[in-house]
Design a protein around this motif. Structure first.
Motif, PDB file in Angstrom:
ATOM      1  N   GLY A 128     -47.648  -1.615  30.988  1.00  0.00           N
ATOM      2  CA  GLY A 128     -46.449  -0.912  30.531  1.00  0.00           C
ATOM      3  C   GLY A 128     -45.874  -0.009  31.602  1.00  0.00           C
ATOM      4  O   GLY A 128     -44.658   0.039  31.813  1.00  0.00           O
ATOM      5  N   PHE A 185     -37.302  -1.584  28.475  1.00  0.00           N
ATOM      6  CA  PHE A 185     -38.375  -1.236  27.532  1.00  0.00           C
ATOM      7  C   PHE A 185     -38.302  -2.081  26.271  1.00  0.00           C
ATOM      8  O   PHE A 185     -39.326  -2.536  25.768  1.00  0.00           O
ATOM      9  N   TRP A 186     -37.110  -2.295  25.739  1.00  0.00           N
ATOM     10  CA  TRP A 186     -36.988  -3.012  24.468  1.00  0.00           C
ATOM     11  C   TRP A 186     -37.547  -4.427  24.571  1.00  0.00           C
ATOM     12  O   TRP A 186     -38.087  -4.952  23.605  1.00  0.00           O
ATOM     13  N   TRP A 246     -41.354  -4.022  24.476  1.00  0.00           N
ATOM     14  CA  TRP A 246     -41.734  -3.608  23.122  1.00  0.00           C
ATOM     15  C   TRP A 246     -41.648  -4.778  22.149  1.00  0.00           C
ATOM     16  O   TRP A 246     -42.558  -5.016  21.355  1.00  0.00           O
ATOM     17  N   SER A 292     -44.899  -3.014  15.075  1.00  0.00           N
ATOM     18  CA  SER A 292     -43.755  -2.383  15.745  1.00  0.00           C
ATOM     19  C   SER A 292     -44.108  -0.985  16.252  1.00  0.00           C
ATOM     20  O   SER A 292     -43.815  -0.640  17.399  1.00  0.00           O
ATOM     21  N   ALA A 294     -46.910  -1.156  19.107  1.00  0.00           N
ATOM     22  CA  ALA A 294     -46.365  -1.578  20.408  1.00  0.00           C
ATOM     23  C   ALA A 294     -45.590  -0.443  21.059  1.00  0.00           C
ATOM     24  O   ALA A 294     -45.682  -0.224  22.269  1.00  0.00           O
ATOM     25  N   PHE A 295     -44.835   0.304  20.260  1.00  0.00           N
ATOM     26  CA  PHE A 295     -44.085   1.433  20.810  1.00  0.00           C
ATOM     27  C   PHE A 295     -45.040   2.492  21.352  1.00  0.00           C
ATOM     28  O   PHE A 295     -44.890   2.966  22.481  1.00  0.00           O
ATOM     29  N   ALA A 330     -44.676   3.152  25.280  1.00  0.00           N
ATOM     30  CA  ALA A 330     -43.750   4.266  25.540  1.00  0.00           C
ATOM     31  C   ALA A 330     -44.325   5.309  26.507  1.00  0.00           C
ATOM     32  O   ALA A 330     -43.596   5.762  27.395  1.00  0.00           O
TER      33      ALA A 330
END
Length: 173
Positions: free
Chosen positions: A51, A61-62, A65, A154, A157-158, A162
């Motif tokens: 990451g 990033f999206w 993610w 979701s 993963a964030f 992040a």
């Protein structure tokens, strides 16, 4: 060859091949979250480092993610279906057959928290992979399982990517 040269080469390689990043990250999170693979090949630390590297190479990033969430979602779904199909026979399959205490902890956690176990279990090491299998064995309703699976994949993963993305942006810009 020094560290800076290696780092620049790796970042350039990632930039050139960034269209593969979501697929590669998805495969990695699939392996990290699948019932049998993750017990043999834990990848959580590698995923955090990936990451950071992807953010440093300006991969959006999206995309990372979304790939990570998709891999985690599909692997939990497959683990659930495996448990639903084989029921308690799954406990006799290696490596679960050699870790009965992990199964006991997973069963207790699932019975105590029900569908919330699916959401919360995603964030705790070995339970991430075992709980979907147990949910299938206990025949948790598919709608409840998939709702918890999608939401937890979701958020997981964030939370996984992040910090590395934020750190990469703060250190490099």
């Amino acid at each position: 060859m020094n560290l800076e040269t290696i780092t620049n080469a790796v970042l350039e390689f990632i930039r050139v091949h960034q269209s593969y990043a979501p697929l590669i990250v998805g495969l990695m999170t699939f392996g990290e979250s699948f019932a049998l693979i993750s017990l043999i090949l834990p990848m959580i630390t590698i995923l955090v480092a990936v990451g950071f590297a992807l953010a440093a190479a300006d991969v959006p990033f999206w995309q990372v993610w979304l790939g990570a969430a998709a891999g985690a979602f599909v692997s939990a779904w497959m683990s659930y279906e495996l448990g639903f199909k084989v029921k308690k026979r799954a406990y006799g399959i290696w490596p679960l057959s050699r870790n009965p205490d992990m199964i006991e902890r997973g069963e207790f956690f699932f019975q105590r928290f029900g569908p919330w176990a699916m959401f919360l279990g995603r964030f705790f090491g070995p339970t991430r992979a075992v709980l979907p299998l147990i949910a299938g064995i206990f025949m948790m309703p598919r709608v409840l399982f998939q709702a918890a699976n999608m939401a937890s994949a979701s958020v997981w993963a964030f939370v996984l990517f992040a910090p590395g993305a934020g750190l990469a942006h703060s250190l490099l810009w």
